[in-house]
Design a protein around this motif. Structure first.
Motif, mmCIF file in Angstrom:
data_model
loop_
_atom_site.group_PDB
_atom_site.id
_atom_site.type_symbol
_atom_site.label_atom_id
_atom_site.label_comp_id
_atom_site.label_asym_id
_atom_site.label_seq_id
_atom_site.Cartn_x
_atom_site.Cartn_y
_atom_site.Cartn_z
ATOM 1 N N VAL A 1 1.857 11.888 49.823
ATOM 2 C CA VAL A 1 1.722 13.017 48.891
ATOM 3 C C VAL A 1 0.972 12.653 47.613
ATOM 4 O O VAL A 1 0.387 13.526 46.969
ATOM 5 C CB VAL A 1 3.102 13.605 48.547
ATOM 6 C CG1 VAL A 1 3.701 14.282 49.763
ATOM 7 C CG2 VAL A 1 4.058 12.533 48.038
ATOM 8 N N ARG A 2 1.015 11.369 47.246
ATOM 9 C CA ARG A 2 0.311 10.938 46.026
ATOM 10 C C ARG A 2 -0.473 9.655 46.301
ATOM 11 O O ARG A 2 -0.169 8.597 45.721
ATOM 12 C CB ARG A 2 1.305 10.729 44.875
ATOM 13 C CG ARG A 2 1.905 12.017 44.339
ATOM 14 C CD ARG A 2 2.762 11.771 43.106
ATOM 15 N NE ARG A 2 3.954 11.001 43.432
ATOM 16 C CZ ARG A 2 5.072 11.526 43.915
ATOM 17 N NH1 ARG A 2 5.136 12.820 44.144
ATOM 18 N NH2 ARG A 2 6.119 10.769 44.174
ATOM 19 N N PRO A 3 -1.444 9.705 47.208
ATOM 20 C CA PRO A 3 -2.207 8.487 47.519
ATOM 21 C C PRO A 3 -3.002 8.005 46.311
ATOM 22 O O PRO A 3 -3.577 8.804 45.569
ATOM 23 C CB PRO A 3 -3.139 8.941 48.653
ATOM 24 C CG PRO A 3 -3.276 10.416 48.467
ATOM 25 C CD PRO A 3 -1.958 10.884 47.936
ATOM 26 N N ARG A 4 -3.027 6.690 46.120
ATOM 27 C CA ARG A 4 -3.764 6.099 45.003
ATOM 28 C C ARG A 4 -5.146 5.598 45.431
ATOM 29 O O ARG A 4 -6.032 5.456 44.590
ATOM 30 C CB ARG A 4 -2.957 4.952 44.390
ATOM 31 C CG ARG A 4 -1.618 5.410 43.810
ATOM 32 C CD ARG A 4 -0.841 4.245 43.211
ATOM 33 N NE ARG A 4 0.442 4.686 42.677
ATOM 34 C CZ ARG A 4 1.312 3.889 42.074
ATOM 35 N NH1 ARG A 4 1.037 2.592 41.933
ATOM 36 N NH2 ARG A 4 2.463 4.367 41.618
ATOM 37 N N LYS A 5 -5.297 5.295 46.713
ATOM 38 C CA LYS A 5 -6.575 4.835 47.255
ATOM 39 C C LYS A 5 -6.975 5.738 48.413
ATOM 40 O O LYS A 5 -6.103 6.360 49.051
ATOM 41 C CB LYS A 5 -6.472 3.385 47.749
ATOM 42 C CG LYS A 5 -6.025 2.378 46.716
ATOM 43 C CD LYS A 5 -6.191 0.942 47.229
ATOM 44 C CE LYS A 5 -5.472 0.659 48.530
ATOM 45 N NZ LYS A 5 -4.010 0.764 48.429
ATOM 46 N N PRO A 6 -8.259 5.809 48.732
ATOM 47 C CA PRO A 6 -8.698 6.669 49.844
ATOM 48 C C PRO A 6 -8.045 6.321 51.176
ATOM 49 O O PRO A 6 -7.921 7.186 52.047
ATOM 50 C CB PRO A 6 -10.209 6.440 49.886
ATOM 51 C CG PRO A 6 -10.573 6.008 48.507
ATOM 52 C CD PRO A 6 -9.409 5.214 48.010
ATOM 53 N N THR A 7 -7.628 5.060 51.346
ATOM 54 C CA THR A 7 -7.053 4.634 52.624
ATOM 55 C C THR A 7 -5.526 4.752 52.664
ATOM 56 O O THR A 7 -4.918 4.458 53.699
ATOM 57 C CB THR A 7 -7.430 3.168 52.911
ATOM 58 O OG1 THR A 7 -6.975 2.345 51.816
ATOM 59 C CG2 THR A 7 -8.930 3.012 53.088
ATOM 60 N N ASP A 8 -4.903 5.171 51.573
ATOM 61 C CA ASP A 8 -3.442 5.146 51.512
ATOM 62 C C ASP A 8 -2.791 6.046 52.559
ATOM 63 O O ASP A 8 -1.811 5.660 53.206
ATOM 64 C CB ASP A 8 -2.960 5.551 50.115
ATOM 65 C CG ASP A 8 -2.965 4.393 49.141
ATOM 66 O OD1 ASP A 8 -3.420 3.294 49.523
ATOM 67 O OD2 ASP A 8 -2.542 4.595 47.981
ATOM 68 N N ARG A 9 -3.313 7.260 52.700
ATOM 69 C CA ARG A 9 -2.679 8.189 53.638
ATOM 70 C C ARG A 9 -2.818 7.681 55.077
ATOM 71 O O ARG A 9 -1.862 7.719 55.861
ATOM 72 C CB ARG A 9 -3.281 9.593 53.476
ATOM 73 C CG ARG A 9 -2.512 10.654 54.271
ATOM 74 C CD ARG A 9 -3.038 12.047 54.022
ATOM 75 N NE ARG A 9 -2.530 12.595 52.770
ATOM 76 C CZ ARG A 9 -3.292 12.907 51.731
ATOM 77 N NH1 ARG A 9 -4.599 12.711 51.785
ATOM 78 N NH2 ARG A 9 -2.764 13.411 50.639
#
Length: 261
Positions: free
Chosen positions: A230-238
């Motif tokens: 819900v709150r990814p910090r980097k493009p790859t987080d999700r």
């Protein structure tokens, strides 16, 4: 949904001059697939606050949904905008019943009642169906009793064609998980379970990502993995959250058996 609705109805009655509880009640009923209750709450709320965009959008949506056609099968109700979308809607029915059999057998649970599948005509309508706003990163989503999906189509206001059967299997897994746990399931765990019934191998990019986070000691802990959705910090987080979660899920199954999750 039922407990939350009761609290919101009480809050709205105790302070009838503030629309906040009515707005939340309307949005909740949209998610629960209770269109008439949603319409009544949102009409009352938007009279008091005509500038709340999510409430106005959601009221427009439920009034639009009232014009949709319905196709029913043993376990599903498919709703679609009259016209060209009927072609896809009718094609959904037989695969949906196969999906029901496979997913319910996998998780050893069958939701009560029929699941509503809403085939939305474009991406903006789908986004409003899920968030009340016309922008969202995905093409399908489950809110429990309702699964909304964008019509798989190329062109303006569409994300394009996609493997809708794989996507709906994923979303129906959420419907089953939410029902069997009474909505008490960690976000990462239901996503991991849903990926498991996509029945697709990891692509090379995913393998590279998992190797990288393992070798650099940047695997998510159980708090970070939920936040990454819900709150990814980097493009790859999700992507990492989906696939690391499924990796953990696969480990549970490999170590303790298919019924362990």
């Amino acid at each position: 949904y039922d407990k939350a609705a009761a609290y919101l109805e009480t809050a709205a009655a105790r302070n009838p001059n503030i629309p906040d509880a009515l707005i939340e009640l309307g949005l909740l009923n949209v998610q629960a697939g209770k269109d008439l209750e949603a319409r009544d709450a949102l009409r009352a709320a938007t009279k008091m606050d005509p500038f709340n965009t999510r409430a106005v959008n959601s009221l427009t949506l439920v009034e639009e949904l009232a014009t949709y056609a319905r196709i029913e099968s043993e376990h599903f109700i498919v709703r679609h905008k009259p016209g060209v979308d009927e072609v896809v809607a009718r094609e959904l029915v037989a695969p949906l019943e196969r999906i029901h059999a496979v997913v319910c057998a996998t998780f050893q649970h069958e939701p009560p009642g029929k699941t509503i599948i809403e085939l939305m005509p474009d991406h903006q309508w789908f986004a409003v169906r899920i968030t009340g706003m016309p922008g969202i990163h995905t093409i399908a989503a489950s809110t429990g009793p309702v699964i909304a999906m964008e019509a798989p189509r190329e062109g303006r206001n569409h994300f394009g064609v996609y493997d809708w059967e794989r996507v709906v299997r994923h979303e129906f897994a959420h419907t089953v998980n939410l029902s069997q746990t009474r909505y008490r399931v960690p976000h990462w765990f239901t996503e991991a379970a849903a990926v498991s019934v996509e029945f697709a191998p990891y692509d090379f990019q995913t393998c590279q990502l998992l190797v990288h986070v393992l070798s650099t000691d940047t695997l998510f802990d159980l708090t970070q993995i939920n936040e990454a959705f819900v709150r990814p910090r980097k493009p790859t987080d999700r992507q990492q959250a989906y696939m690391q979660g499924n990796w953990m899920y696969r480990y549970i199954v490999d170590q303790w058996g298919a019924s362990a999750p």
